[in-house]
Design a protein around this motif. Structure first.
Motif, PDB file in Angstrom:
ATOM      1  N   ALA A   1      58.625  63.490  41.246  1.00  0.00           N
ATOM      2  CA  ALA A   1      58.831  64.395  40.107  1.00  0.00           C
ATOM      3  C   ALA A   1      57.495  65.028  39.761  1.00  0.00           C
ATOM      4  O   ALA A   1      56.484  64.330  39.658  1.00  0.00           O
ATOM      5  N   GLU A   2      57.513  66.353  39.613  1.00  0.00           N
ATOM      6  CA  GLU A   2      56.247  67.040  39.322  1.00  0.00           C
ATOM      7  C   GLU A   2      56.386  67.936  38.109  1.00  0.00           C
ATOM      8  O   GLU A   2      57.276  68.784  38.055  1.00  0.00           O
ATOM      9  N   ASN A   3      55.503  67.710  37.154  1.00  0.00           N
ATOM     10  CA  ASN A   3      55.371  68.564  35.958  1.00  0.00           C
ATOM     11  C   ASN A   3      56.706  68.823  35.238  1.00  0.00           C
ATOM     12  O   ASN A   3      57.000  69.942  34.836  1.00  0.00           O
ATOM     13  N   ILE A   4      57.457  67.755  35.095  1.00  0.00           N
ATOM     14  CA  ILE A   4      58.761  67.903  34.422  1.00  0.00           C
ATOM     15  C   ILE A   4      58.554  68.155  32.923  1.00  0.00           C
ATOM     16  O   ILE A   4      57.768  67.450  32.278  1.00  0.00           O
ATOM     17  N   ALA A   5      59.256  69.134  32.409  1.00  0.00           N
ATOM     18  CA  ALA A   5      59.211  69.398  30.967  1.00  0.00           C
ATOM     19  C   ALA A   5      60.611  69.754  30.498  1.00  0.00           C
ATOM     20  O   ALA A   5      61.398  70.328  31.249  1.00  0.00           O
ATOM     21  N   LYS A   6      60.927  69.384  29.271  1.00  0.00           N
ATOM     22  CA  LYS A   6      62.208  69.765  28.691  1.00  0.00           C
ATOM     23  C   LYS A   6      62.011  70.067  27.206  1.00  0.00           C
ATOM     24  O   LYS A   6      61.505  69.228  26.462  1.00  0.00           O
ATOM     25  N   SER A   7      62.390  71.275  26.817  1.00  0.00           N
ATOM     26  CA  SER A   7      62.262  71.681  25.416  1.00  0.00           C
ATOM     27  C   SER A   7      63.627  72.108  24.896  1.00  0.00           C
ATOM     28  O   SER A   7      64.445  72.632  25.648  1.00  0.00           O
ATOM     29  N   TYR A   8      63.853  71.896  23.622  1.00  0.00           N
ATOM     30  CA  TYR A   8      65.075  72.353  22.960  1.00  0.00           C
ATOM     31  C   TYR A   8      64.693  73.308  21.840  1.00  0.00           C
ATOM     32  O   TYR A   8      63.622  73.169  21.247  1.00  0.00           O
ATOM     33  N   ALA A   9      65.592  74.250  21.554  1.00  0.00           N
ATOM     34  CA  ALA A   9      65.361  75.167  20.437  1.00  0.00           C
ATOM     35  C   ALA A   9      65.351  74.374  19.144  1.00  0.00           C
ATOM     36  O   ALA A   9      66.123  73.440  18.977  1.00  0.00           O
ATOM     37  N   ALA A  10      64.448  74.729  18.259  1.00  0.00           N
ATOM     38  CA  ALA A  10      64.309  73.998  17.005  1.00  0.00           C
ATOM     39  C   ALA A  10      64.201  74.992  15.854  1.00  0.00           C
ATOM     40  O   ALA A  10      64.196  76.197  16.075  1.00  0.00           O
ATOM     41  N   PRO A  11      64.130  74.468  14.615  1.00  0.00           N
ATOM     42  CA  PRO A  11      64.062  75.354  13.455  1.00  0.00           C
ATOM     43  C   PRO A  11      62.915  76.358  13.544  1.00  0.00           C
ATOM     44  O   PRO A  11      61.899  76.090  14.150  1.00  0.00           O
ATOM     45  N   ARG A  12      63.100  77.487  12.901  1.00  0.00           N
ATOM     46  CA  ARG A  12      62.088  78.531  12.784  1.00  0.00           C
ATOM     47  C   ARG A  12      61.558  78.997  14.136  1.00  0.00           C
ATOM     48  O   ARG A  12      60.384  79.295  14.296  1.00  0.00           O
ATOM     49  N   GLY A  13      62.443  78.998  15.114  1.00  0.00           N
ATOM     50  CA  GLY A  13      62.063  79.527  16.420  1.00  0.00           C
ATOM     51  C   GLY A  13      61.113  78.627  17.194  1.00  0.00           C
ATOM     52  O   GLY A  13      60.640  78.984  18.269  1.00  0.00           O
ATOM     53  N   GLU A  14      60.794  77.457  16.643  1.00  0.00           N
ATOM     54  CA  GLU A  14      59.895  76.557  17.382  1.00  0.00           C
ATOM     55  C   GLU A  14      60.712  75.772  18.395  1.00  0.00           C
ATOM     56  O   GLU A  14      61.919  75.931  18.498  1.00  0.00           O
TER      57      GLU A  14
END
Lengths: 674, 247
Positions: free
Chosen positions: B4-17
């Motif tokens: 696994a290389e450079n795995i990232a996971k982001s979710y949409a959050a309040p105020r566009g963050e």
């Protein structure tokens, strides 16, 4: 798509559902056993009750001066038992008598040519009393005819003297047609409900239920693929929907026909010829409808995180299905060029036409094709939702209502649940206090409705749930070029809408009551043009845009692709105007306004367009436009002739050019169509 | 086995963050190795394991399983993975045998092979007494055995186990841990997450300490103790998570 995998999932889901006692009871036991039991027992009960009443003599007392004369007429009646009672009315009220005959002013009609007042007192909620009234009325009318005949004979007058018109009527409808009319009004509505009942449970159980049981993750970890999973599940829901629908409908139809045949003597002669062609077309129309209902219910259920939440989300759709079905069941409503594209209503109308023997191949084709198209769109939506990781694996957070404000995390946009809640809540306000306020005073009532029941709840909800107003309401500075493009587009839109109204009126004429209400609203003798523009154009442009293109659009966009959110907001905007005659026009405008705000990401564009559309409509109707424009737009013959072709083409060109300019100017601001 | 290389996971959050559930995670697991993911609730373990099992897509990074690009061809990758979570349930209205047959077909196995593997696993996990009973009538221990059989049915070379002992009694937990040890001995690669330090100490060849989406340290138990000056994983984790040496 891998049909082997789809088949595996389909077979497993069918097995799983068949082993579910609740599902089997709802699918099989209820239709196969319960309906016949209810109808047959009901029919037999009715017959037994009828026979009992017929065999029982009516207890009758006669009062008044001419008591003996009238009593003598009834003495020979087999089923009338005359009684001497002190207080006849009291006896009737206490159930000791079935009817009372009061004789009033006048003398014996047998002795002279006078008229005698005779009144029958009875209790309409008592079957025995109603039967007594029928017997007495029949006997007394017969006696009255005999007396007329005697008097005419005594005076040596011709028989026609007392009967100048020999009036009679003849029903040319065949018994098949009469029965077809009866069944065609009831069965389509039942069919829609039964298909809804059939899809309801599996649509929820196979999506939200699986999420709740914690088996979804296991399934997603296999190489089955989401597309195959959604198809396998969908086919199961569809099959169960069809089977339940057919079982329910068949069982109910057989039970109803059985009951009708049993009570034929009471209700008149019934008869119905069901041909194989009819059954085939009915089945062909039922398939896309079941497809559509299953796909929509699955798409809604997958939004939920638990079985209970899914029930709360799917139930409003289930209830909403009744409206188009009821519309189709209304007397005189037939399949036409306009309503053959309304989902649910069109299939119900086709069923009705089949029962009446009026269905055409062209009509059936249009209904089946348009329903299939809606079904595919609904399935596309369900498939898209299944592709969203967040949709399938979100934890249950429960409903957002009834929580303290401090417990809300600040968010940029309202949740889908909040959007739907807002719509439902404002609809309630519109129904009750809104209607009341407008009935008291149309202008102040409209202002109260718009600001108090639309704008205020929207802003309160956003504030209470700590939603970012700028983000959720798209409060951004509009570009001048895009604003400028909105002006000709909105004006051209009004022209196109006028023509759409003409076309619609040919299929669904505007009722006079609606026309009168509009004339009263737009009567500038009561209120000037400027205040009218403020109430009917400026105010809705602000309040309705904040709710629909602001809060609701941003909430639906959280869980839907843009096209689906735009269509849904447009449709709900149409429904919000609470008029089937305005539904198409307002929904089309709603879709346009929603796309404009979505595209520009600025509510100001929606407000301007809304104001221009409403405002220019007011100016046309109130005659506040240059004479040459009024000659065309406010022509009283417009409803028959439609707008001139040059004007339509011009408006279409202006509209398209302005929309292209608008799209280009908004693209420069960094947006995309996707 | 897995890279696994450079795995990232982001979710949409309040105020566009955005909420960063996993940030720049890189590691590998070899055949016959057990890698433990250790961290508190909400550290990002489940998200990371779901990405490795191709249940969700990462926002960035790549995963290769036996030279299969798991993002480009998730179905091929899934055939190489056995996934089991502490939250995994089975279909209550199906029997154990029906469940196994269903999953065997979803994994594209031939009927003959499915039958053979069910026979083997039934003997191995001693399931013959309850294999043909509906899952909603099985005890927790029996259910977990059916679950293990489901994971092992297609003979995957990589096992991804997300808190597999969560909420289980001692006997069942021990059976699961024994199963992990056996899998390693058979040459399978195992990645498993837990917040029970003792399980990690007992089983793992290497341990990744994960906190707030970041892998803060990844090494053998002994090397982690040495680098933080601690002698147990609890202190090691606290030292790594807070960046302060323990007393």
């Amino acid at each position: 798509m891998n049909w082997r995998i789809i088949r595996t999932i389909f077979l497993k889901e069918c097995l799983d559902t068949l082993r579910d006692r609740r599902a089997v009871i709802a699918m099989v036991v209820v239709p196969v056993l319960l309906y016949p039991a209810i109808f047959i027992i009901g029919a037999q009960g009715l017959i037994v009750q009828q026979a009992r009443i017929e065999a029982t003599a009516s207890r009758v007392a006669v009062s008044g001066d001419a008591r003996e004369v009238v009593a003598a007429w009834l003495e020979t009646e087999e089923n009338v038992e005359l009684r001497e009672v002190e207080e006849p009315r009291e006896a009737l009220l206490s159930g000791r008598l079935d009817a009372v005959i009061e004789t009033g002013e006048g003398s014996d009609p047998e002795a002279g040519l006078d008229s005698l007042a005779v009144r029958i007192l009875y209790d309409s909620v008592e079957p025995r009393s109603t039967a007594a009234r029928e017997r007495l009325q029949s006997r007394l009318q017969e006696r009255s005819r005999e007396l007329v005949r005697d008097r005419v004979a005594a005076a040596n007058l011709p028989e026609g003297f007392a009967r100048p018109l020999a009036l009679s009527s003849e029903d040319t409808a065949s018994t098949e047609r009469r029965t077809g009319f009866f069944l065609g009004s009831i069965l389509p509505l039942l069919m829609v409900l039964m298909l809804g009942v059939g899809a309801f449970y599996p649509a929820i159980d196979l999506t939200a239920g699986e999420k709740e049981r914690g088996t979804f993750e296991t399934l997603l970890a296999t190489p089955a693929g989401k597309l195959n999973i959604v198809w396998g599940k969908f086919l199961t829901v569809f099959l169960i929907c069809m089977v339940t629908g057919i079982l329910n409908l068949g069982s109910m139809a057989v039970s109803v026909l059985f009951q009708l045949s049993m009570v034929e003597e009471t209700l008149g002669e019934f008869g119905l010829t069901i041909s194989w062609d009819m059954l085939l077309i009915a089945f062909c129309a039922m398939v896309p409808l079941a497809f559509f209902v299953s796909a929509i219910m699955m798409a809604i259920a997958v939004l939920a995180r638990s079985f209970k939440e899914a029930q709360n989300l799917v139930t409003p759709f289930f209830l909403a299905m009744i409206f188009p079905a009821t519309y189709a069941a209304m007397p005189g409503m037939t399949l036409n060029a306009f309503n053959q594209f309304i989902p649910i209503a069109n299939v119900a109308l086709l069923f009705k036409a089949l029962f009446l023997g009026e269905a055409t191949i062209e009509g059936a084709f249009a209904v089946i094709v348009s329903t299939a198209a809606f079904a595919l769109l609904a399935l596309q939506l369900a498939t898209w939702l299944f592709q969203q990781d967040e949709m399938l694996l979100a934890e249950d957070r429960g409903f957002a209502f009834l929580r303290r404000r401090s417990s809300f995390e600040p968010q940029s946009t309202p949740t889908m649940t909040m959007g739907l809640f807002l719509f439902g809540f404002t609809m309630l306000l519109l129904f009750y206090p809104g209607t009341y306020a407008q009935s008291q005073s149309i202008y102040s009532g409209l202002l109260i409705t718009q600001y108090g029941f639309i704008l205020l709840p929207t802003l309160l909800l956003l504030w209470y749930a700590r939603i970012d107003l700028r983000e959720s309401l798209s409060l951004r500075m509009p570009g001048l070029a895009s604003l400028a493009a909105i002006v000709p587009a909105s004006l051209a839109w009004i022209v196109l809408q006028s023509q759409t109204a003409v076309w619609q009126a040919r299929a669904l004429p505007f009722p006079d009551a609606l026309r009168d209400a509009f004339e009263q609203l737009l009567d500038t003798t009561q209120i000037g043009v400027i205040p009218l523009l403020f109430i009917v154009a400026v105010t809705p442009a602000i309040c309705e845009e904040v709710m629909f293109r602001g809060a609701m659009l941003s909430s639906f966009r959280r869980r839907m692709p843009a096209w689906a959110a735009i269509l849904l907001v447009g449709l709900l905007f149409g429904i919000f105007h609470l008029s089937v005659h305005r539904l198409l026009l307002t929904a089309l405008s709603g879709v346009l306004l929603t796309w404009i705000v979505y595209r520009s990401r600025s509510l100001a564009h929606g407000v301007l367009a809304h104001f221009l559309i409403n405002g220019s409509a007011i100016l046309v109707v109130t005659g506040n436009l240059p004479e040459f424009m009024l000659r065309v737009l406010a022509d009283p013959e417009l409803e028959q002739t439609g707008l001139p072709m040059w004007m339509l083409l011009g408006a279409a060109l202006v509209f398209l050019a302005s929309m292209v300019a608008f799209a280009m100017s908004t693209r420069r601001q960094g947006n995309s169509l996707a | 086995m897995l890279v696994a290389e450079n795995i990232a996971k982001s979710y949409a959050a309040p105020r566009g963050e955005s909420i960063h559930a996993v940030v720049d995670a890189s590691f590998s697991v070899a055949k016959g190795e057990v890698l433990g993911l250790l961290g508190p609730n909400g550290a990002g373990k489940t998200t990371l394991l779901r990405i490795l099992a191709t249940i969700i897509k990462p926002s960035a990074g790549s995963v290769r399983i036996n030279d299969v690009d798991a993002l480009a061809d998730p179905n091929a990758a899934r055939r190489l993975v056995g996934f089991l979570s502490g939250n995994t349930r089975l279909y209550g209205r199906l029997t154990g045998a029906e469940t196994l047959r269903y999953f065997g077909r979803l994994y594209g196995m031939k009927e003959k092979r499915i039958r053979k593997r069910i026979d083997e696993l039934t003997a191995l996990l001693d399931m013959s007494a309850f294999l043909h009973r509906r899952c909603d009538s099985l005890s927790t221990g029996q259910l977990q055995r059916v679950n293990i059989a489901r994971v092992m049915l297609h003979d995957p070379p990589l096992l991804i186990l997300d808190e597999p002992t969560l909420g289980l009694d001692i006997m069942t937990s021990r059976a699961i841990l024994s199963f992990i040890g056996d899998a390693r001995d058979e040459g399978r690669a195992v990645i498993f997450s837990t917040h029970y330090m003792t399980e990690a100490e007992m089983l793992c060849d290497r341990i990744a300490l994960i906190h707030e989406g970041h892998i803060r340290a990844l090494d053998t138990k002994e090397a982690l103790f040495a680098s933080t000056g601690t002698d147990n994983l609890q202190d090691t984790f606290l030292a790594v998570a807070t960046g302060t040496p323990t007393p």
